[in-house]
Design an enzyme around this catalytic site. Structure first.
Site, PDB file in Angstrom:
ATOM      1  N   ARG A  84      18.531   6.221  -3.086  1.00 49.50           N
ATOM      2  CA  ARG A  84      19.663   5.443  -3.606  1.00 49.50           C
ATOM      3  C   ARG A  84      20.663   6.296  -4.379  1.00 49.50           C
ATOM      4  NH1 ARG A  84      18.416   0.019  -2.872  1.00 49.50           N
ATOM      5  NH2 ARG A  84      16.271  -0.610  -3.250  1.00 49.50           N
ATOM      6  N   LYS A 135      21.003 -11.876   8.647  1.00 47.20           N
ATOM      7  CA  LYS A 135      20.115 -12.968   8.247  1.00 47.20           C
ATOM      8  C   LYS A 135      20.126 -13.234   6.732  1.00 47.20           C
ATOM      9  CE  LYS A 135      15.702 -14.978   9.429  1.00 47.20           C
ATOM     10  NZ  LYS A 135      14.467 -14.870  10.189  1.00 47.20           N
ATOM     11  N   THR A 136      20.178 -12.151   5.969  1.00 45.25           N
ATOM     12  CA  THR A 136      20.152 -12.308   4.504  1.00 45.25           C
ATOM     13  C   THR A 136      21.299 -13.203   4.045  1.00 45.25           C
ATOM     14  OG1 THR A 136      19.294 -10.064   4.370  1.00 45.25           O
ATOM     15  CG2 THR A 136      20.104 -11.030   2.319  1.00 45.25           C
ATOM     16  N   LYS A 171      26.474  -3.037  10.633  1.00 46.20           N
ATOM     17  CA  LYS A 171      25.909  -2.593  11.919  1.00 46.20           C
ATOM     18  C   LYS A 171      26.234  -3.693  12.920  1.00 46.20           C
ATOM     19  CE  LYS A 171      21.888  -0.100  10.088  1.00 46.20           C
ATOM     20  NZ  LYS A 171      20.423  -0.202   9.882  1.00 46.20           N
ATOM     21  N   PHE A 205      19.099   3.567  11.095  1.00 45.02           N
ATOM     22  CA  PHE A 205      18.776   3.412   9.681  1.00 45.02           C
ATOM     23  C   PHE A 205      19.534   4.441   8.839  1.00 45.02           C
ATOM     24  CE2 PHE A 205      16.244   3.441   5.825  1.00 45.02           C
ATOM     25  CZ  PHE A 205      16.042   2.081   5.637  1.00 45.02           C
ATOM     26  N   ASP A 241      18.355   2.484   0.233  1.00 49.16           N
ATOM     27  CA  ASP A 241      17.080   3.194   0.102  1.00 49.16           C
ATOM     28  C   ASP A 241      16.249   3.157   1.371  1.00 49.16           C
ATOM     29  OD1 ASP A 241      16.414   0.361  -0.093  1.00 49.16           O
ATOM     30  OD2 ASP A 241      14.435   1.016  -0.727  1.00 49.16           O
ATOM     31  N   GLU A 285      28.108  -6.766  -0.622  1.00 49.07           N
ATOM     32  CA  GLU A 285      26.864  -6.287   0.005  1.00 49.07           C
ATOM     33  C   GLU A 285      26.973  -4.798   0.310  1.00 49.07           C
ATOM     34  OE1 GLU A 285      23.898  -6.542   0.685  1.00 49.07           O
ATOM     35  OE2 GLU A 285      23.279  -8.406   1.622  1.00 49.07           O
ATOM     36  N   ASP A 286      25.852  -4.114   0.334  1.00 44.81           N
ATOM     37  CA  ASP A 286      25.851  -2.719   0.765  1.00 44.81           C
ATOM     38  C   ASP A 286      25.955  -2.632   2.283  1.00 44.81           C
ATOM     39  OD1 ASP A 286      23.347  -3.892   1.089  1.00 44.81           O
ATOM     40  OD2 ASP A 286      22.198  -2.170   0.402  1.00 44.81           O
ATOM     41  N   ASP A 300      23.223  -6.046   8.373  1.00 50.14           N
ATOM     42  CA  ASP A 300      22.460  -5.545   9.516  1.00 50.14           C
ATOM     43  C   ASP A 300      22.330  -6.693  10.531  1.00 50.14           C
ATOM     44  OD1 ASP A 300      20.619  -4.276  11.152  1.00 50.14           O
ATOM     45  OD2 ASP A 300      19.033  -4.137   9.670  1.00 50.14           O
TER      46      ASP A 300
HETATM   47  P1  IMP Z   1      20.176  -8.245   7.150  1.00 49.13           P
HETATM   48  O1  IMP Z   1      19.641  -9.492   6.550  1.00 49.13           O
HETATM   49  O2  IMP Z   1      19.423  -7.864   8.398  1.00 49.13           O
HETATM   50  O3  IMP Z   1      21.680  -8.284   7.395  1.00 49.13           O
HETATM   51  O4  IMP Z   1      19.876  -7.037   6.156  1.00 49.13           O
HETATM   52  C1  IMP Z   1      20.545  -6.879   4.981  1.00 49.13           C
HETATM   53  C2  IMP Z   1      19.793  -6.008   3.989  1.00 49.13           C
HETATM   54  O5  IMP Z   1      18.871  -5.138   4.648  1.00 49.13           O
HETATM   55  C3  IMP Z   1      20.758  -5.095   3.264  1.00 49.13           C
HETATM   56  O6  IMP Z   1      21.248  -5.691   2.093  1.00 49.13           O
HETATM   57  C4  IMP Z   1      19.898  -3.873   2.967  1.00 49.13           C
HETATM   58  O7  IMP Z   1      19.233  -4.036   1.744  1.00 49.13           O
HETATM   59  C5  IMP Z   1      18.880  -3.832   4.077  1.00 49.13           C
HETATM   60  N1  IMP Z   1      19.242  -2.852   5.137  1.00 49.13           N
HETATM   61  C6  IMP Z   1      19.700  -3.108   6.381  1.00 49.13           C
HETATM   62  N2  IMP Z   1      19.909  -1.991   7.081  1.00 49.13           N
HETATM   63  C7  IMP Z   1      19.573  -0.968   6.261  1.00 49.13           C
HETATM   64  C8  IMP Z   1      19.603   0.472   6.424  1.00 49.13           C
HETATM   65  O8  IMP Z   1      19.984   1.058   7.457  1.00 49.13           O
HETATM   66  N3  IMP Z   1      19.194   1.190   5.320  1.00 49.13           N
HETATM   67  C9  IMP Z   1      18.773   0.615   4.171  1.00 49.13           C
HETATM   68  N4  IMP Z   1      18.747  -0.716   3.985  1.00 49.13           N
HETATM   69  C10 IMP Z   1      19.144  -1.508   5.021  1.00 49.13           C
END
Ligand code: IMP
Length: 177
Positions: free
Chosen positions: A168, A109-110, A134, A155, A162, A102-103, A106
């Site tokens: 990107r 949830k994903t 984070k 962010f 992006d 993963e990049d 956050d």
């Molecule tokens: P999560 O489901 O909240 O953990 O979010 C994961 C996805 O949200 C990552 O794979 C990113 O694509 C996107 N994301 C979360 N934070 C950022 C950020 O600060 N900049 C850009 N994309 C983000």
């Protein structure tokens, strides 16, 4: 420190290219050591992880496979968190040693929503490698095995990440001012 504009927002340098690259090499060395004699399958989650996955993969000193899949959950600056489905997962994961790439994690949830779909295929093992985490933003606790940088809940763009489609291509990671 450079300030850049992406769409309507200003960002400043947070992680320079050399710092990112040095840390990725360290992660690749650790993974190569942990998986000696095994052949893990890296599953990189598009779009954001494409640069990290490529740089991490090139530094590995073990045999390994890689595939790329796409999930949708993020619009603009706010995670919608609803992972609909994955596209591109053709490999059968049964008995495989999987490393998700993963990049950024956050809220978590994903991956929280997506991991059960992979586990259903009964891989032999499953670990997570994320360039950024984070930790203050986490709502769905996850076991993150390989973390590049724990960053504040702000962010960021660049190095694959992006803001509404742009940023990107930047070699550095920038934080919202
Ligand atoms: P999560 O489901 O909240 O953990 O979010 C994961 C996805 O949200 C990552 O794979 C990113 O694509 C996107 N994301 C979360 N934070 C950022 C950020 O600060 N900049 C850009 N994309 C983000």
């Amino acid at each position: 420190m450079a300030t850049i504009k992406v769409h309507d927002k200003f960002f400043e340098t947070y992680l320079p290219e050399e710092v990112i690259q040095k840390r990725i090499k360290e992660l690749a060395d650790t993974i190569s050591n942990d998986y000696k004699g095994r052949k893990p399958l890296f599953i990189a989650i598009l779009n954001g992880s494409f640069m990290f996955a490529a740089d991490l993969f090139k530094h590995l000193t073990i045999e390994a496979e890689i595939c790329f899949i796409k999930l949708a959950s993020y619009k603009g600056m706010k995670s919608s968190g609803n992972v609909v489905t994955s596209i591109g997962l053709e490999d059968d994961l049964f008995g495989k040693e999987v490393i998700i790439v993963e990049d950024i994690v956050d809220t978590g949830k994903t991956l929280h929503n997506f991991l059960p779909k992979l586990e259903h295929q009964q891989p032999k093992s499953m670990k997570i490698a994320t360039l950024l985490h984070k930790s203050e933003a986490i709502e769905y606790p996850l076991n993150l095995d390989y973390v590049g940088f724990d960053i504040p809940n702000k962010f960021v763009v660049g190095y694959g990440l992006d803001y509404d489609g742009l940023g990107r291509n930047l070699k550095e990671i920038y934080q919202l001012v």
